[in-house]
Every structure is written in C-alpha cells, then in structure tokens.
Scaffold this motif. Structure first.
Motif, mmCIF file in Angstrom:
data_model
loop_
_atom_site.group_PDB
_atom_site.id
_atom_site.type_symbol
_atom_site.label_atom_id
_atom_site.label_comp_id
_atom_site.label_asym_id
_atom_site.label_seq_id
_atom_site.Cartn_x
_atom_site.Cartn_y
_atom_site.Cartn_z
ATOM 1 N N VAL A 1 0.843 -1.192 0.000
ATOM 2 C CA VAL A 1 0.000 0.000 0.000
ATOM 3 C C VAL A 1 0.877 1.241 0.000
ATOM 4 N N GLY A 2 0.615 2.139 -0.940
ATOM 5 C CA GLY A 2 1.371 3.377 -1.037
ATOM 6 C C GLY A 2 2.478 3.356 -2.062
ATOM 7 N N PHE A 3 2.757 2.195 -2.651
ATOM 8 C CA PHE A 3 3.836 2.134 -3.631
ATOM 9 C C PHE A 3 3.479 2.897 -4.895
ATOM 10 N N ALA A 4 2.248 2.723 -5.377
ATOM 11 C CA ALA A 4 1.850 3.377 -6.627
ATOM 12 C C ALA A 4 1.871 4.892 -6.488
ATOM 13 N N GLU A 5 1.445 5.415 -5.313
ATOM 14 C CA GLU A 5 1.420 6.859 -5.125
ATOM 15 C C GLU A 5 2.827 7.441 -4.990
ATOM 16 N N ALA A 6 3.757 6.648 -4.429
ATOM 17 C CA ALA A 6 5.099 7.158 -4.178
ATOM 18 C C ALA A 6 6.114 6.689 -5.201
ATOM 19 N N ALA A 7 5.668 6.069 -6.283
ATOM 20 C CA ALA A 7 6.587 5.520 -7.283
ATOM 21 C C ALA A 7 7.435 6.628 -7.889
ATOM 22 N N GLY A 8 8.742 6.399 -7.914
ATOM 23 C CA GLY A 8 9.660 7.347 -8.515
ATOM 24 C C GLY A 8 10.030 8.499 -7.627
ATOM 25 N N THR A 9 9.580 8.503 -6.370
ATOM 26 C CA THR A 9 9.892 9.597 -5.462
ATOM 27 C C THR A 9 10.852 9.118 -4.385
ATOM 28 N N ALA A 10 11.308 10.054 -3.585
ATOM 29 C CA ALA A 10 12.215 9.696 -2.493
ATOM 30 C C ALA A 10 11.526 8.823 -1.461
ATOM 31 N N ALA A 11 10.238 9.081 -1.280
ATOM 32 C CA ALA A 11 9.486 8.257 -0.323
ATOM 33 C C ALA A 11 9.466 6.803 -0.750
ATOM 34 N N ALA A 12 9.359 6.589 -2.053
ATOM 35 C CA ALA A 12 9.359 5.207 -2.537
ATOM 36 C C ALA A 12 10.721 4.567 -2.348
ATOM 37 N N ALA A 13 11.769 5.359 -2.554
ATOM 38 C CA ALA A 13 13.114 4.817 -2.423
ATOM 39 C C ALA A 13 13.407 4.400 -0.991
ATOM 40 N N ASN A 14 12.855 5.104 -0.043
ATOM 41 C CA ASN A 14 13.118 4.795 1.358
ATOM 42 C C ASN A 14 12.086 3.858 1.958
ATOM 43 N N GLY A 15 11.114 3.418 1.195
ATOM 44 C CA GLY A 15 10.045 2.624 1.770
ATOM 45 C C GLY A 15 9.748 1.371 0.998
ATOM 46 N N ALA A 16 8.576 1.392 0.332
ATOM 47 C CA ALA A 16 8.029 0.154 -0.223
ATOM 48 C C ALA A 16 8.909 -0.446 -1.307
ATOM 49 N N SER A 17 9.497 0.371 -2.159
ATOM 50 C CA SER A 17 10.157 -0.183 -3.340
ATOM 51 C C SER A 17 11.508 -0.810 -3.044
ATOM 52 N N GLU A 18 12.023 -0.690 -1.828
ATOM 53 C CA GLU A 18 13.327 -1.262 -1.511
ATOM 54 C C GLU A 18 13.239 -2.683 -0.991
ATOM 55 N N THR A 19 12.035 -3.243 -0.870
ATOM 56 C CA THR A 19 11.907 -4.549 -0.229
ATOM 57 C C THR A 19 12.641 -5.636 -0.985
ATOM 58 N N HIS A 20 12.562 -5.642 -2.296
ATOM 59 C CA HIS A 20 13.241 -6.692 -3.047
ATOM 60 C C HIS A 20 14.742 -6.445 -3.127
ATOM 61 N N TYR A 21 15.195 -5.193 -2.992
ATOM 62 C CA TYR A 21 16.630 -4.955 -2.864
ATOM 63 C C TYR A 21 17.139 -5.552 -1.552
ATOM 64 N N LEU A 22 16.362 -5.361 -0.490
ATOM 65 C CA LEU A 22 16.726 -5.973 0.784
ATOM 66 C C LEU A 22 16.718 -7.499 0.690
ATOM 67 N N LEU A 23 15.714 -8.031 -0.010
ATOM 68 C CA LEU A 23 15.644 -9.473 -0.165
ATOM 69 C C LEU A 23 16.845 -9.990 -0.954
ATOM 70 N N ALA A 24 17.230 -9.282 -1.996
ATOM 71 C CA ALA A 24 18.415 -9.682 -2.755
ATOM 72 C C ALA A 24 19.662 -9.661 -1.879
ATOM 73 N N GLU A 25 19.774 -8.657 -1.029
ATOM 74 C CA GLU A 25 20.930 -8.568 -0.133
ATOM 75 C C GLU A 25 20.969 -9.751 0.835
ATOM 76 N N HIS A 26 19.818 -10.115 1.400
ATOM 77 C CA HIS A 26 19.778 -11.239 2.339
ATOM 78 C C HIS A 26 20.064 -12.563 1.629
ATOM 79 N N ILE A 27 19.533 -12.719 0.426
ATOM 80 C CA ILE A 27 19.770 -13.974 -0.302
ATOM 81 C C ILE A 27 21.244 -14.110 -0.664
ATOM 82 N N LEU A 28 21.853 -13.053 -1.173
ATOM 83 C CA LEU A 28 23.267 -13.112 -1.540
ATOM 84 C C LEU A 28 24.148 -13.345 -0.321
ATOM 85 N N ASP A 29 23.810 -12.707 0.769
ATOM 86 C CA ASP A 29 24.577 -12.926 1.994
ATOM 87 C C ASP A 29 24.461 -14.369 2.464
ATOM 88 N N ARG A 30 23.256 -14.931 2.322
ATOM 89 C CA ARG A 30 23.058 -16.338 2.685
ATOM 90 C C ARG A 30 23.892 -17.257 1.793
#
Length: 1096
Positions: free
Chosen positions: A909-938
């Motif tokens: 919720v809120g990703f579509a409204e904040a897409a391409g903004t700083a709010a999106a970068a610091n919130g919803a849209s970073e989840t898969h970047y975090l997931l990639a980081e955890h998977i690679l670390d594993r």
C-alpha cells in the motif's frame, strides 16, 4: 484427404485451391503433422468423389450437416439397396455396401491426424455421429416395413458400417502418437453415444480398450474415454461385467462403474472429472454419494456444473437424505465462487420449492380432465404449505440457528421469489399455534424487508416498508404474542424437568426455537412507541427472572432489553440495574425451590449469596472431611444435591452477567452496578475450585477488563498465569482475553515513562526500559504456537496476527514462527490455523513497507528451517512407506514464490502513489533490494543445501527491482555481495550463473544512473564509465567521491578506481565463504574519522 479428393471433382481445381476463406482438413493436416507416404488406395471413382465431397462440406460448418447427412444417405442407399428408378441417359457405376464402407473409413482415417485445437476435426466427428444415428433409424424403418411383427432386426447396412469403423479404430486407441490416440478415442466414444446397438464381441473389446485409456497420460484422451465409458456403464448390468474368458483382461474389464468412480474422485484434470460427472448413470444408488461429493471439488466449473446442470435434472430432491440436502445447501451457498452460490440459490428457490408445490401423482390423476395442465417450465402458484414443507425438509430447527445455512437460503429465496414475498401474510390465525417453520418464515421475511430490501431494491409489485406495516403486527401486539410463547416455553421446560412426559423434550426444542425467532424479530423493531416499549421492557424483565429460561433465549432477552432501555448512558445504567435485579431473583427462586425439596429448616444451610461458599473455601475442606465420616447416605446425597444446586446457580447467574457485559460499553468505575457485580460474583467465580465456574468467571473478568484499563493492567498477570498453568480450555480463554485486552488497551505494552531524574549526561546511552509484561506476552504466544492442542495453536496464531496487524507486537521471531507453522506439515490438519494465516500473511506484508521488511529479514532463515523440516519429513515418509510424501508438505520453490509475492513492492500500500519519489526509495520499493541482499549474503556466508540453493537462485531471477527506487548505499551493498557471489563460484550451473549476470548488469546500470543523478547529470560524453569494473563501498557518500564519476581519460582516475575496488575487497576478513566473517560497514560510517577510513 477429403478436402483434396473433393477438390478433384470440381471443374476448376486451381481456383478451389487458391480459396482460403474457410479452414479445411487439408490445411489442418498439413500444419499439424509431417508429410507421410500415402499407400496406394486404388483408382479414383465416382463413389470416392461423392463421399469425399460430403465430408468436405461437413467440415466447413455444422449448419450444413443436415444436408450432408441426406446426401450421404442417398449414396449409401444407392450402394446397399436395389435402385428403384433411374434417370434416362444417366450412366451408373456398380458399387456395393463394402465399397461404401471402405470410402467412409478412408475419410475417417484422415481425421485422426488433425490436432485437438483444429475445429474441423470436431465438426467431422460430430457429423459422423449424426449420420450413423439417422442412418440406423432409416434402416430400422425399412426393416420394420418388410416385417412389421419383428421385434429385433438382423444386421443392417449402417450396423455393418459402424462395426467396420470401430474395428478399424480399435488398434489405434493405443498407438504412440497422442493426436491419433485422442481422435480415435473421440470418434469411438461419439459413436457409442450415437448408436443404439453394437456387436456384442466388439462391445466388450471397446470396453477393455477404453478402460485402458482412462489412465492415459494425456488429459484429452482420458476425457474422451470416460465420455464413452459413461454410456457403457449405463448399459451394463453387474452380472454382465464378468468375462467368461481366462485372459489377463478379466481384471481390466471388471468393475467399469467402480473404476469410473475412482477417476471421478482422483483424476487431476478438472475437465475429466466434470465430463464424467455429467455422463455417469444416476439410476444406481451407489453413484449418488460420489456425484454429490463433487460439491467440494477443487474446480469451480465442476461445482457449478453440479448445481446448475446435474442437480436440477436429478429429480425430486426429497429422495435425497436430510444429510445430503443440508450439505449441498451449506457447501453451495457458502462457496467462494459467486457463480456457484447463484446456481445453488436458483436450485433452492426454483427447483426444490417446485418439487414441494407439485401435486402428488394420485391427485393429478383425480383432477385430470377438470383443470388445464400448466406448461412444464411454468412455476406453480405460491403456496405457504409448500414453503413450510421445504423448510421442514432442510431441518430448519438445526439449520436455522444463528449462522445457520437456512438463514442464507431464505434470504436468497425472498430475493429471487417476489411472488412469494407478495403472497405470504401474517393474520391473527397465523400466530395462534406457531410451528418452528411458521416462526422461521416470519423471522426471515421480517429480516428481508428491514435489511435486504433497502440496499438491493425490490422487483415485486409492492414496497417493502408498506408490506412491513400491513403484514407484521405492531410492537404492543407483538409483545403479547411473544409473552404467550414464552409462557408456553416455560411450561414445557418445567414439564420436561419433571420427567412426566416423554415427548416434552422434543416439544422443548421446538418451543425454544419459536421463542428465539420471535426475539430475533424483536431486535429489529423500532421502540419509539412508548406503549410498545413499556410492554417489551416489562416482558423482558419478567422473562429474564425465570430460572428455567434456556441460555440462548436468555442471551436474546438481554439484547432486546438493552435495546429497549436506550443507547445512552442513562439507559445503560438502567439496563445494568434491571439485569442485576433479575440475577438476584433467579438466585432466590432456585434456592427456594431447593430448600423446599430438601425440607431443610437449618438456617445455616440457606444460600444467601451466589458466592458465599467460595468466600469460605479456606475452612470448608476440613469441615467437609470431618462431617463426611459421620454422614448417613441420605445426608451425603442431600449434600451432593446441594452442591450441584450451587453450581447450577452460579452457572446461571454468571451466564446472565456474561450476556450483560457483552452489551455494555461504559467505564467500569462509573457504573456502581458493574462494580458490585465484579466484587460479589465474578471475582469469587474466578477463585472457584469448579472448572466450569472458573472458566465462565474468567470470561466475565476478561470482559470487565475491557471496560477499565487499570483493571486490565492488574489482571494481565493473572491471565498469563492461567495460560501457563491451566488446561487447554483455560488456555484458549486466556489467549482470547489477552489478545482483546492488548487491542483495546494498547498502552499495556507501551514503554514505561522515563524518570526525568535519569535523563542526565551519563544516562543518555542507557537503553529504554521494556514494557513490564512484554516478555511474558511474547512467551505466551510462542508457547501457544508450539502447543499440541490444535485449538490452542489456532487461537494463539489468530490473536498474535491481530496484535501484529495493529502494530502492538513487532517481534520477528514470532513472525518467523507463524510462517514456519503455516508451512509445517504437522499443522496440515489444523484448518483453522492455516485459514487464519492464509489471510494474515499477505495482508500483513502488503499493508506497510516495514512489515514487508520484517518478512524479508526472516525469509532466508525461514527457508533454511523449512528445508530441514522437509528433509526430515521425507525421510520419515520413506521409512513409513507413505506414498503421499510429496503431498504432505509444500515444496521449497512454492515457499519461495509466496515470499516473493508477499514482499512484492508493487503490492504494498502506497507504492503506486510514491513511485519514482524519495518516499518510494526509502520505503516500499526497496523490499526486493533488501531481499536480494539477504539472499546473496546467505549464499556467500553459509552452507546451503542443493535444493535450497536452487530456490534462492530462482528467487533472485524473479525480483522486481524498479529503476530509480533505491539509493546508492543500498545498491553498493548489493553489488558488493553480488560480486563476491560470482567470484566464489557459488553458482554451479549455467542458469544460476546467467541469473547472477543479469542481476549484476541491471544493478550496474542503476548505479550508473544514481551516480549521474547525484552529480547533476551531464552530456553523453561525461556519463561514460566502465560499469563492468566499478564497485562501490557500502556506506560511502557518492558526493565525496567526485573523481569516481568523472571522465576516465586520465590515468590518476583509473588508479583511484583500482584503489577503491581493493578497499572493497579488503572488507572481508578471512575466507570469502566462511560463515559469519563479514564486517558490515554500512549505516555507521559517519562515525568513523578520516584516519580510520584511510586505515581501512
């Protein structure tokens, strides 16, 4: 081919070959199968051209099949019968029946190579079945004309043609090519359904061949096989299923119906089950339970076919058992598919009511010739007797309670049958002797008029509000009617308690149901009329004081009394006072009856308070032990009766108090009646030694805690203790109360207020104190998820899910336990738990970005835990020789796909409204970047099994990483881990290496864009960089490294880039693949001094 041969008979073959306005068998065959050498089939004849022309026309469209059937029949008659007349000048070649059969078989063989997706093949098969049906009828007419007295006929030309075609197709049913198998099985099954007679020997051979095809690996072949066997099973008798031969096909040919029923239950293809469902013979009583079982089929179309097509054609529903009727209604009206629900409602209000409204057969015979017969598709006139019979047939007493399926069915009935809504009326005679069915009709009609009609509209001739005023009695009159029914109920209950009447128990159930329906009606009335309000108030007050009033009726009486008293605070105080007065009267009445029966004159034995025996519990055990030795059997029995009476009193008054607490919302301390009830009734009940009293006292105390925060804070430890030491029933109650208390009073888990005296310079780094009961609450939830009792486990999971959705609990360990419990094979039988978590997990992750981040944080550990569980589960299954090992636990790749879906940033919720903004970068849209980081670390730092590694690489390839939605710090961290993953050769197969390469290229492109954006942009020449060599240290500020993003023409820039790469590689201590040796530099780099950075 028919298309090619038919073209030769035309005057301009070249012109025909250029036409492409319709699809022919020639084009279908050429596109779907390789070119083969056609064997020599003899010379071209007029018969071949004529037959091929008919088949060529039949494949164009089904609209011309009738004309094609007539043409082919004329050709057959010319070959098989003596010609009657010839036209002069017409030369005729001499062909016999064998020639005609050969040409038809030749055309049929051309259909076998046509793929399933080509409609021309289906058209030819349909034409062939239609022709054989019509031709066999014509042959029978000719034979009957020659011998009118004959009851059976010898072979006819069409029967010989049918035998020739089926004999040709029989060996082709088991060929290797799936297309030929499909077409051969399709033609065979269609012919079996089209003709009435077959050669007996051929019939048994076809049965054996089709029985082998029901286990074919191709679903379309199985579908056609069960289609043909459905007709075979209908024609076979059980005694005829045994073959006299001693071949190995005996076991295959026996039990056709049993094999089809097994396919109906277990075939993985929904279309096969659906086709078989609609073609099974229903005249066998053993088939019906299997057919009705498809109401729980996994496929929605199959369930809809059962309710919309099969059940309406089944006949009178009254031949079904009561259990089948109730299950069909419940499963259909509560189906998740809206079309299934609509089909079930249509079945109930259109078919079942018509079965009840239809006249019996003997009455139809008596009235035959007196009244005109109505058309078969015309509905019968509305009849109250038919409606009452319908309700009786579905056992309205058991299915019409709160949440029962009869309520849903009648709601659909009133909405779909406006003629019945306009027809039904409620005169005074209606209320004189109410049956359960009559009361239920009145209750559901009242609910429909007051609720459904206002939102959904009404298509009948009259408005719903007018119907309420005209048909239903006013409040005052209804009060007198309800009083009469309550008095009847009390009399029947007392009669049943005395044991004088054997039928009193059944009458009690019926009278109680009638009173409950009328009380439900009273909950919907408007009490603005003072006379009606006073009547209902007095009636509810008197009814509540009756000790014999059943519990469900007591609950409804309390709710009506709360509505009559008013919704304001004054009405609430009046309501509490009236209920407590009724509690005292109930207690005194029961005790007076008990003392009268015991004929006791001892003042000390009187029971003045519902909790007096609990208050003196410290001294009672010793006295009881001393007096029990000197008691006579009569005295012991009398004391036992007295103890039972005391338990009955407490249970009755606690139930009334429980109903009252469920209907109040005021502050506890502001209502003196509630405080009195808490001290004199609830608290002693909690301290009771009797388990039923203690459980009900727990519930009442929990409701009191919801009304006062201080009381909740004081008793939270008590409920935690009750969960830790109590039996499963107490544990369930304690978990429910704890969850409700935390949601009602969120401050119970808030951090305690800090002391201003502690906020000194020396205490700035002191960690804030944790809430007093946080650890105990978390421990209780964790223990509940590990409980062996399924009810405790599901209750704990539901309460924890509510607390997490409310952000009261954010513990990741508990979230991990919930996810593991969701996939754990040990919870496979706990449907309540899995249903709750099926809703909670996606909603929790998609509601907030931080929730999705918590799911990302535990994703790798969850996969590792489930991999271990799955390995143990498979080992146990192999040891126990369990054939369904794979079906007991989901595979890891399914778990990975679900984690990807739960953490998908596009669904937060809120990703579509904040897409391409700083709010999106610091919130919803970073989840898969975090997931990639955890998977690679594993992958880099841990020993991963082969199956888990495969799942992790699969997840990496399906991540959604939108451009411009992640900062340079996060990108640098992921790129560093990705580079190390590639260098350490974790990916052993080509697909995994390709996944890593694609991910690296995408991230390097994003890093280039981020660097360019931070630099302020520039021309194309200024943005050229070596993306394959650049790596960024985690935590580094891109603005402090302008030389990295400048043009790389100068040598000193290349030296700086090389030094930066060396610095990044040095951040790993020891072996690259050693577990737990990585030092994370991101996040706190601003605390490092310049000298420290230089040393690193």
């Amino acid at each position: 081919m028919p298309g090619r041969i038919a073209r030769g008979a035309r005057s301009s073959p070249s012109a025909v070959s250029r036409k492409s306005s319709y699809q022919t068998l020639k084009s279908a065959g050429r596109n779907s199968s390789p070119v083969t050498n056609v064997p020599d089939e003899g010379g071209d004849t007029s018969l071949r051209r004529a037959v091929c022309t008919v088949f060529s026309d039949a494949q164009k469209s089904t609209a011309g099949h009738r004309k094609a059937v007539i043409s082919l029949r004329k050709i057959q008659e010319a070959c098989c019968y003596e010609p009657v007349n010839y036209k002069k000048g017409k030369q005729n070649e001499d062909f016999d029946a064998e020639d005609f059969n050969t040409e038809v078989k030749r055309c049929v063989l051309r259909v076998l190579a046509v793929r399933k997706a080509e409609p021309v093949g289906d058209r030819v098969v349909r034409f062939l079945g239609t022709y054989l049906n019509v031709a066999s009828q014509k042959d029978n007419e000719i034979a009957s004309a020659a011998d009118p007295d004959a009851t059976s006929f010898d072979e006819t030309p069409t029967s010989r043609l049918t035998t020739a075609i089926l004999s040709t197709l029989l060996p082709l049913l088991s060929v290797k090519d799936k297309t030929i198998r499909f077409r051969a099985t399709q033609i065979t099954s269609h012919i079996i359904h089209s003709v009435d007679t077959l050669d007996e020997n051929l019939f048994h051979l076809l049965r054996l061949a089709l029985l082998k095809r029901i286990h074919d690996k191709e679903a379309p072949v199985r579908l056609q096989a069960v289609y043909g066997l459905g007709r075979v099973a209908a024609e076979l008798n059980p005694d005829e299923e045994k073959d006299d031969s001693d071949s190995e096909d005996d076991d295959v040919g026996s039990g056709v119906l049993e094999k089809l029923l097994n396919i109906l239950q277990n075939d993985p293809a929904a279309e096969v089950r659906r086709n078989l469902l609609l073609n099974l013979p229903l005249d066998n009583k053993d088939v019906l339970p299997y057919v009705l079982e498809r109401a729980r089929d996994a496929d929605g179309s199959t369930r809809r076919a059962l309710y919309a097509r099969l059940l309406p054609a089944l006949g009178d529903f009254r031949y079904l058992s009561l259990t089948h009727r109730e299950k069909l209604l419940r499963w259909g009206l509560r189906d998740r598919d809206e079309n299934v629900r609509k089909a079930t409602a249509r079945l109930f209000r259109e078919r079942w009511i018509e079965d009840c409204a239809a006249l019996p057969a003997e009455l139809i015979e008596q009235e035959d010739g007196q009244q005109p017969q109505k058309p078969a598709n015309q509905a019968a006139d509305p009849s109250l007797d038919a409606l009452l019979e319908l309700l009786e047939r579905i056992d309205v007493i058991n299915s019409g309670g709160e949440g029962g399926i009869a309520l849903v069915a009648m709601k659909e009935f009133w909405e779909g049958r406006p003629d019945y809504a306009d027809y039904v009326s409620f005169p005074d005679t209606f209320w004189e002797d109410l049956s359960p069915e009559l009361a239920f009709v009145a209750r559901t009609f009242n609910d429909y008029c007051r609720t459904s009609g206002k939102e959904d509209g009404y298509d009948g001739p009259r408005m719903l509000d007018v119907m309420i005023e005209e048909k239903l009695p006013e409040v005052t009159k209804f009060g007198f009617l309800l009083e009469n029914e309550i008095n009847k109920l009390i009399d029947v209950v007392q009669l049943a308690a005395s044991g004088e009447d054997e039928d009193a128990e059944e009458d009690t159930v019926q009278r109680e149901f009638v009173v409950e329906q009328m009380l439900h009606m009273a909950l919907t009335f408007d009490y603005s009329d003072e006379m009606g309000r006073r009547k209902m108030f007095q009636l509810m007050r008197q009814a509540l004081a009756h000790p014999a009033l059943p519990e469900e009726a007591t609950r409804l009486v309390v709710e009506v009394l709360r509505l009559v008293c008013g919704e304001d605070a004054k009405g609430e105080r009046e309501f509490c006072g009236v209920v407590l007065e009724a509690v005292a009267e109930v207690h005194d009445t029961i005790m007076e009856d008990s003392e009268t029966e015991q004929d006791s004159t001892n003042v000390d034995d009187s029971f003045h308070s519902a909790t007096e025996h609990i208050e003196d519990e410290d001294a009672s055990p010793v006295v009881g032990k001393k007096s029990k030795k000197a008691m006579t059997p009569e005295e012991a029995e009398r004391d036992e009766q007295k103890a039972m009476c005391e338990i009955m009193i407490n249970m009755k008054v606690l139930h009334i108090a429980l109903c009252m607490l469920q209907n109040v919302q005021c502050e506890l301390e502001e209502n003196a009646h509630l405080v009195t009830m808490l001290n004199n009734l609830v608290v002693p009940a909690v301290r009771s030694q009797e388990a039923p009293i203690r459980e009900r006292g727990f519930v009442c105390l929990g409701l009191c805690c919801l009304l006062n925060k201080n009381l909740a804070e004081e008793n939270l430890a008590l409920f935690l203790h009750g969960f830790a030491r109590g039996h499963p029933a107490i544990q369930i109650i304690a978990l429910q109360i704890i969850s409700d208390m935390l949601i009602t009073h969120p401050s119970l888990l808030a951090e305690p207020a800090s002391d201003p005296a502690d906020t000194t310079a020396g205490n700035l780094t002191k960690r804030p104190a944790e809430p007093a009961y946080l650890k105990q609450v978390l421990k209780a939830y964790s223990k509940s998820l590990k409980s062996d009792d399924p009810a405790v486990q599901s209750t704990g999971a539901t309460g924890l899910a509510k607390a997490m959705l409310s952000r009261l609990i954010t513990d990741t360990d508990l979230l991990k336990q919930l996810v593991v419990a969701y996939f754990d094979p040990d919870t496979n039988a706990n449907a309540h738990l899995r249903q709750s978590l099926s809703y909670f997990l996606p909603v929790y992750c998609h509601s907030r970005a931080e929730n999705a981040g918590r799911m990302v944080a535990i994703s790798c550990s969850v996969l590792a835990k489930l991999a271990t569980l799955r390995e143990s589960f498979l080992e146990d299954a192999d040891a126990n020789s369990d054939g369904d090992a794979e079906g007991g636990m989901v595979k890891l790749n399914v778990v990975g796909q679900m984690i990807l879906d739960w953490t998908d940033p596009r669904k937060i919720v809120g990703f579509a409204e904040a897409a391409g903004t700083a709010a999106a970068a610091n919130g919803a849209s970073e989840t898969h970047y975090l997931l990639a980081e955890h998977i690679l670390d594993r992958l880099v730092t841990s020993q991963v099994s082969k199956e888990e590694k495969k799942v992790l690489f699969s997840m990496l390839g399906k991540l959604h990483l939108p451009d411009g939605s992640c900062g340079g710090e996060r990108l640098g961290s992921v790129l560093e881990l990705l580079t190390e993953t590639i260098d350490t050769a974790v990916a052993v197969d080509a697909s995994s290496r390709n996944t890593l390469t694609k991910l690296k290229n995408a991230l390097l492109k994003q890093m280039h864009d981020v660097a360019t954006a931070e630099r302020g942009g520039g021309g194309a020449e200024e943005t050229i960089m070596e993306t394959t060599e650049l790596t960024v240290r985690p935590g580094a500020d891109m603005t402090e490294l302008p030389e990295v993003t400048e043009m790389f023409d100068e040598d000193e820039d290349e030296v700086e880039v090389t030094q930066l790469q060396r610095t990044l590689r040095d951040t790993t201590i020891g072996a690259p693949d050693a577990e737990g040796t990585r030092v994370q530099l991101g996040g706190d780099t601003e605390l490092l001094s310049d000298e420290d950075e230089t040393d690193l």
